[in-house]
Write an enzyme that holds these catalytic residues in place. Structure first.
Site, mmCIF file in Angstrom:
data_model
loop_
_atom_site.group_PDB
_atom_site.id
_atom_site.type_symbol
_atom_site.label_atom_id
_atom_site.label_comp_id
_atom_site.label_asym_id
_atom_site.label_seq_id
_atom_site.Cartn_x
_atom_site.Cartn_y
_atom_site.Cartn_z
ATOM 1 N N ARG A 154 -57.658 22.935 14.821
ATOM 2 C CA ARG A 154 -57.359 23.542 16.148
ATOM 3 C C ARG A 154 -56.152 24.780 15.518
ATOM 4 N NH1 ARG A 154 -57.852 18.470 17.987
ATOM 5 N NH2 ARG A 154 -59.822 17.514 18.731
ATOM 6 N N LYS A 178 -54.106 16.755 19.739
ATOM 7 C CA LYS A 178 -53.990 17.082 21.436
ATOM 8 C C LYS A 178 -53.497 15.435 21.380
ATOM 9 C CE LYS A 178 -58.440 19.719 22.888
ATOM 10 N NZ LYS A 178 -59.306 19.447 23.568
ATOM 11 N N HIS A 248 -62.482 28.753 16.567
ATOM 12 C CA HIS A 248 -62.788 27.988 17.055
ATOM 13 C C HIS A 248 -63.937 27.079 16.190
ATOM 14 C CE1 HIS A 248 -62.297 23.882 19.163
ATOM 15 N NE2 HIS A 248 -63.253 23.426 18.401
ATOM 16 N N ARG A 251 -63.279 25.879 12.395
ATOM 17 C CA ARG A 251 -63.745 24.120 12.747
ATOM 18 C C ARG A 251 -64.770 24.095 13.061
ATOM 19 N NH1 ARG A 251 -60.820 19.697 15.395
ATOM 20 N NH2 ARG A 251 -60.913 19.070 16.577
ATOM 21 N N HIS A 274 -61.485 13.491 16.948
ATOM 22 C CA HIS A 274 -61.531 13.854 18.104
ATOM 23 C C HIS A 274 -61.570 12.112 18.481
ATOM 24 C CE1 HIS A 274 -65.060 16.246 17.169
ATOM 25 N NE2 HIS A 274 -64.062 16.948 18.068
ATOM 26 N N TYR A 283 -72.638 17.283 16.238
ATOM 27 C CA TYR A 283 -72.931 18.511 14.613
ATOM 28 C C TYR A 283 -74.080 17.968 13.651
ATOM 29 C CZ TYR A 283 -68.112 19.998 15.558
ATOM 30 O OH TYR A 283 -66.988 20.989 16.066
#
Length: 302
Positions: A154, A178, A248, A251, A274, A283
């Protein structure tokens, strides 16, 4: 607020709860007020109800159906459903209602947009044929693009990478994602060499024996988000016509190219950081779309 509605005080009490107890932002509170204003105006005009317990799921479904006919998106309708659920849940909490009319209300399905990504032939053009300017800015811009594509990081993760997070010998990179969740991303020999070279040149360029952050601008300072965004947009504009040209997108490109080459979805999930596989599964849709395209071009009966 609701001139023709007998439920003004109940709505105001709910809004006060959001403001003072939940500490919601003013923007969110206004959105809740607008949704409730619209709903109770609809009730006043079509199904006048003096009491909250007279509001049935049929009235709510009728309102929602009307919104869909007006062309509102599923996402917008879902937000209004969330507003009503929160409102009636609050009324249960305060004792004004014993049951909520929202129990049988289901949200419309939202079709997920496929992630925008850059085709592999265009990334090859970017790194093999695009000339980056000489000097520190050009060197850093290429490093930004190489890292984003090679790791799927990110934007926030990229600008916060510190030199001590890079292990050149083991060819990996430690990323803090995150929720301060740490993950290890493997690096190939090419990108590892590029990083090592960048760190060496940085000490020469900026006359320093130690720099905390891996990537720095021409003044030796940590990069800021807009710097990265503008660099990515500039170079992607040279090789692709995709509408979105952001960090992004690289990414998404990283993840899509991996899945297109048959990478295990759980491995891609870990590389992206994730928390659940559901976020990664989108994806596979890109892969399926690619297979459909191949099928249409190649199959005699297609």
């Amino acid at each position: 607020m609701f001139e023709q509605s007998p439920h003004i005080s109940q709505v105001q009490s709910f809004i006060d709860y959001l403001r003072f107890e939940k500490r919601y932002s003013q923007h969110t509170i206004v959105a809740y007020k607008d949704d409730l204003d619209q709903f109770f105006r609809y009730l006043s005009n079509n199904y006048p109800c003096d009491k909250l317990d007279e509001i049935t799921h049929l009235y709510i479904r009728s309102w929602l159906a009307g919104l869909m006919k007006q062309g509102l998106t599923g996402k917008t309708v879902n937000r209004k459903i969330s507003t009503l659920k929160a409102f009636f849940k609050y009324q249960l909490r305060t004792g004004l209602l014993q049951t909520t009319p929202m129990t049988t209300i289901t949200a419309p399905k939202i079709s997920k947009k496929l992630p925008v990504f850059v085709e592999q032939k265009h990334t090859e053009t970017l790194f093999n044929h695009v000339a980056f300017p000489e000097g520190w800015n050009g060197y850093t811009e290429r490093m930004i693009l190489e890292l984003l594509y090679a790791t799927g990081m990110r934007l926030s993760e990229l600008i916060n990478i510190k030199e001590n997070q890079v292990d050149v010998n083991r060819q990996n990179l430690k990323v803090l994602g995150k929720g301060n969740k740490e993950r290890i991303i493997p690096l190939n020999a090419s990108i590892t060499g590029s990083i090592a070279g960048y760190m060496r040149e940085k000490r020469i360029e900026h006359k320093t024996s130690d720099t905390i952050y891996l990537l720095v601008n021409s003044k030796g300072k940590k990069l800021y988000p807009k710097y990265v965004y503008l660099a990515v947009k500039k170079y992607l504009s040279l090789v692709t016509t995709v509408k979105k040209k952001s960090p992004h997108v690289l990414r998404h490109t990283f993840a899509t190219h991996l899945t297109n080459q048959g990478a295990d979805l759980n491995a891609v999930k870990e590389l992206l950081g994730h928390s659940s596989l559901a976020a990664t599964q989108i994806y596979t849709h890109n892969t399926i779309e690619k297979l459909k395209e191949v099928y249409k071009k190649a199959h005699p009966k297609a």
